[in-house]
Design an enzyme around this catalytic site. Structure first.
Site: not given
Length: 503
Positions: A267-269
């Site tokens: 994910s973006k994280r």
RNA sequence: GGCGCUAUCGUCUAGGGGACUAGGACGGGGCCCUCUCAAGGCCCAAACACGGGUUCGAAUCCCGUUAGCGCUACCA
């Protein structure tokens, strides 16, 4: 790799299909992203695998944009998906299909099931459903729609219909078991009792995902559905739909997810997840594709560095992995370095030139003028670069009129001002006297100088390197001198001497 | 919770009953090469989740346990 037009229509060739065990006739596969963001590395890999299936077997690779979620779909995303695929070199066949434009067909198929009795109208409102769900969950049971609307009497149903009550169309899941031979997982089986009567048409008559997918895949004559394994639980529902529509289901292949370093879904994280991010970070498309392919697929044996063309010869569904893979940016970088050192300067040039121009290092016209020299410079720089950004960073001294000096490098290599001054001045003098600006004569002159000064050659080369490039890292010193050219090199030395000389 | 999927070095993987004292690659450590840095070469540390079977023999087949992940909407 030779690139066909995106929209080229490729006729399936039934030639070598026997060699591959995947299909007995040329497959029709598709990549079906929803345009709700940029092209994700996971999606890119799914696209790649589908593309590979089509290209290894003379099949057809189609693209379908699943834009039925009006609220989240954007044209920018669609454009980004096209751009991402193009960058990776994954060309598709036939016209792009937009799912939203298939609405009429979706409804027709759903109505067909309504007519045949495979589906029924459900008048329960979302609020009622929430209530039912709440009541069920209390008893620790998992919620499954209780089919109450399927038990409505004929009169009741007609009455509600006549009253104009809104309804959704639900699929009536039959008794039994739904199973299939997945190309990567072998047999997967679901007891139908665990599948609830799912909605296929909303109350506004628009289709729910599974309905639209099946309807489209039938219309597009898809023979193999290859997608992320997060779709495994959708598959029995879809198979049921195919059967209810009287169509033989395609084959299915569920490829594993890509995870971040922490083992969780990417994910973006986790930092960069869009292929465009890697493009911006100076990753080569061939390296990206190579790396992605190896996340979940192996040609068997020790083969690792490959081009798309190589993979087209090696790909087989048998090499597909069942387990989720962790995306390791370190290995991607290494992979990029490998591709960088193998790719021809002429292929690299179109990628690097815009970067050089954008960094304001040189004008494009100058590069065109000195093309041969420029290509040689690329060959020189690509060897020790891991990204194209590394190359740009290293390229500056060969163009700029003036450079800046890296403080760490000067501190280390120019420690003694007087000595450095003498050394640089002598070096400049010797070099300027050279009849021919050639590596072997430079080496002779500079090694002789080191001898006379009674120091190791490195003690001459390193200060010189900093004077020429401003950095302590560069190609071999004679290669630097040669690439820089006599005038620039001597001027650079002069500048360095000025720079060091005390006021 | 229910259902499903998965399980070899930190990571990507090879392996498909005996060739396994488990191979390669990234990353880490060391050495060599060397004008720096890469590249390259050599070496080191590092794994079959656990428990039962099946078999003369299991990393490979079966079952269970555990763990991780996914799905569980009138989202896609």
């Amino acid at each position: 790799m030779s690139q066909k037009s995106w929209f080229a229509i490729v006729t399936p060739e039934p030639s070598n299909s026997k060699k591959m065990p995947l299909e007995n006739s040329p497959p029709r596969v598709r990549f079906a992203p929803s345009p709700t963001g940029f092209l994700h590395v996971g999606g890119a890999r799914t696209a790649l695998f589908n593309w590979l299936v089509a290209r290894t077997q003379g099949g057809v690779f189609l693209l379908r944009i699943e834009d039925t979620d009006k609220a989240r779909s954007t044209d920018e995303s669609t454009a980004a998906i096209f751009a991402g695929l193009e960058w990776l070199g994954l060309d598709w066949d036939e016209e792009v299909v937009y799912q939203a434009s298939g609405l009429a067909q979706h409804q027709k198929d759903a109505d067909r099931m309504l007519a045949s009795g495979a589906a029924y109208r459900c008048f329960c409102t979302p609020e009622e459903l929430t209530e039912q769900r709440k009541a069920m969950t209390v008893g620790k049971e998992s919620f499954k729609y209780d089919r109450r609307c399927d038990r409505l009497s004929e009169e009741e149903r007609s009455a509600r219909l006549a009253a104009g009550l809104p309804f959704v169309t639900r699929f009536r899941v039959p008794e039994g078991t739904t199973e299939w031979d997945d190309l990567v997982h072998e047999r997967i089986s679901f007891p139908n009792k665990d599948i609830e009567d799912f909605v296929i048409l909303r109350s506004d008559a628009t289709p729910i995902y599974n309905m639209a997918v099946v309807s489209d895949d039938i219309a597009m004559k898809i023979t193999l559905v290859m997608r992320g394994d997060d779709h495994i639980s959708n598959t029995p529902k879809q198979i049921l739909l195919y059967r209810a529509l009287g169509v033989e289901p395609p084959k299915f292949a569920h490829v594993p997810m890509i995870h971040g370093t922490d083992g969780k879904k990417l994910s973006k994280r986790h930092g960069a997840t869009a292929v465009a991010d890697y493009q911006n970070e100076g990753i080569l498309p061939s390296a990206m594709v190579n790396f992605l392919a190896l996340l979940g697929w192996s040609p068997g044996g020790d083969r690792e560095v490959m081009t798309l063309a190589d993979m087209t010869k090696l790909f087989s569904a048998a090499g597909l992995q069942k387990k989720a893979a962790v995306f390791d940016p370190k290995k991607l970088e290494w992979m990029n370095g490998q591709h960088l050192s193998r790719i021809a300067a002429s292929e690299l040039e179109p990628l690097v030139t815009p970067m050089l121009v954008q960094a304001d290092i040189v004008s494009e016209s100058e590069l065109v003028e000195r093309r041969e020299w420029y290509l040689a410079l690329i060959d020189l720089l690509k060897i020790r670069a891991r990204t194209t950004h590394d190359m740009v960073r290293q390229a500056r001294p060969y163009f700029a009129a003036r450079i800046t000096y890296d403080p760490d490098s000067t501190a280390k290599s120019w420690k003694d001002v007087d000595q450095t001054l003498t050394l640089l001045q002598s070096a400049r003098e010797r070099l300027s006297k050279l009849h021919e600006w050639r590596p072997d004569s430079m080496e002779g002159a500079l090694r002789a100088l080191a001898d006379e000064l009674g120091v190791a050659a490195g003690k001459v080369f390193q200060p010189l390197r900093v004077a020429l490039t401003g950095m302590s890292v560069s190609p071999g010193i004679f290669e630097v001198l040669e690439a820089m050219g006599r005038d620039l090199a001597l001027a650079r030395l002069g500048q360095a001497i000025e720079h060091i000389r005390p006021e």
